[in-house]
Scaffold this motif. Structure first.
Motif, mmCIF file in Angstrom:
data_model
loop_
_atom_site.group_PDB
_atom_site.id
_atom_site.type_symbol
_atom_site.label_atom_id
_atom_site.label_comp_id
_atom_site.label_asym_id
_atom_site.label_seq_id
_atom_site.Cartn_x
_atom_site.Cartn_y
_atom_site.Cartn_z
ATOM 1 N N UNK A 98 0.830 -1.207 0.000
ATOM 2 C CA UNK A 98 0.000 0.000 0.000
ATOM 3 C C UNK A 98 0.864 1.256 0.000
ATOM 4 N N UNK A 99 2.026 1.182 0.651
ATOM 5 C CA UNK A 99 2.919 2.345 0.654
ATOM 6 C C UNK A 99 3.999 2.260 -0.435
ATOM 7 N N UNK B 102 6.055 -0.239 -1.782
ATOM 8 C CA UNK B 102 7.314 -0.981 -1.780
ATOM 9 C C UNK B 102 7.140 -2.351 -2.442
ATOM 10 N N UNK C 169 1.106 -1.811 5.101
ATOM 11 C CA UNK C 169 2.100 -0.732 5.128
ATOM 12 C C UNK C 169 3.406 -1.338 5.623
ATOM 13 N N UNK C 170 4.428 -1.328 4.773
ATOM 14 C CA UNK C 170 5.719 -1.896 5.171
ATOM 15 C C UNK C 170 6.558 -0.875 5.935
ATOM 16 N N UNK C 171 6.342 0.400 5.630
ATOM 17 C CA UNK C 171 7.060 1.443 6.362
ATOM 18 C C UNK C 171 8.483 1.677 5.892
#
Lengths: 177, 177
Positions: free
Chosen positions: B10-11, B13, B138-140
């Motif tokens: 979602x972010x 990556x 979200x992996x961040x």
């Protein structure tokens, strides 16, 4: 409940390299509907945004766009400009303390807006749902919607629409535990 | 025609902070269908990927996964390991020159894979379509799908699916001129 409702570019930016959101107008939007914004807002009790987003909204050459109270996160702002005194209220302190105070006043469903504010809330795992409209453009740089996180966070895609068959909008809810 | 078919968080990556894609298994996938991969591959004449992606695929503990030739971008690799000599071919030089050579050999529809390779192609505005499956996590941090670009690029969302009502997949085509 803390919710995000935002448009971002295909490469995940909410403002371009110049901090502008003018690129949002590079596609044509459906004329007859608001892409879910009205329904979303009707579920919200108030907005929470950062000082910078607040000042951007104040600078818009249109009427004040919100019919719900706006709480402006700022540790330095003492009051908002007089013309917005009935619309917006500065709040300061740690996010969880601010939320506790807002909840006690009955503001439970909060629309969290502005890049920095959304990232701060995500850092503390305080976002419960996100409605993200993807504008099919690669900006190649700018202000990203998402920032670095210490831990991964699982979401679930609970709703998906494509406006006019070309503008995708997804609703994700946080899946905890 | 150069096409991307990839899953990302979602972010945004495609690999996590450790370079791993293990997080892709954090959700359950539909058992009965391949999420469009077979249809996509049947339209492709060959794959183009970087050396690092190639080595990752070589290291998989499964049979060689592609039934189309794989061209491995590398300016230092002279040949591929013998066991892959019928599957993969090193290519070197500027991207456009490589493409010209592949086109002359009849490889016109190319599946461009691997983060660095996709970013190199996008930098030169050489990607014509992208099918992106969004994994709601979200992996961040990690290896981003998209990198910096000098100029913005407009796409059009031409297809949208949601597998099992929870895994969104969008197909975007480049809108030029």
């Amino acid at each position: 409940m803390n919710a995000v409702f935002i448009a971002c570019s295909l490469d995940g930016y909410i403002a371009d390299k110049n901090g502008s959101v003018g690129w949002l107008d590079s596609i044509e939007y459906p004329k007859d509907y608001d892409m879910g914004y009205g329904d979303f807002m009707s579920r919200m009790d108030a907005l929470v945004m950062g000082r910078k987003s607040f000042e951007t909204v104040c600078g818009f050459d249109v009427e004040w766009p919100y019919d719900k109270p706006v709480f402006v996160l700022s540790n330095t702002m003492v009051s908002v400009p007089e013309e917005f005194a009935d619309e917006a209220y500065p709040v300061k302190g740690a996010i969880q303390d601010i939320l506790d105070r807002l909840h006690k006043k009955g503001f439970k469903n909060l629309y969290i807006d502005g890049g920095k504010t959304i990232q701060s809330f995500l850092k503390e795992d305080l976002i419960d749902e996100m409605t993200i409209t993807t504008i099919p453009i690669l900006l190649g740089g700018g202000m990203p919607l998402f920032g670095q996180l210490d831990k991964l966070q699982m979401f679930e895609c609970v709703n998906h629409k494509t406006y006019e068959d070309r503008i995708p909008q997804m609703k994700y809810v946080r899946k905890r535990g």
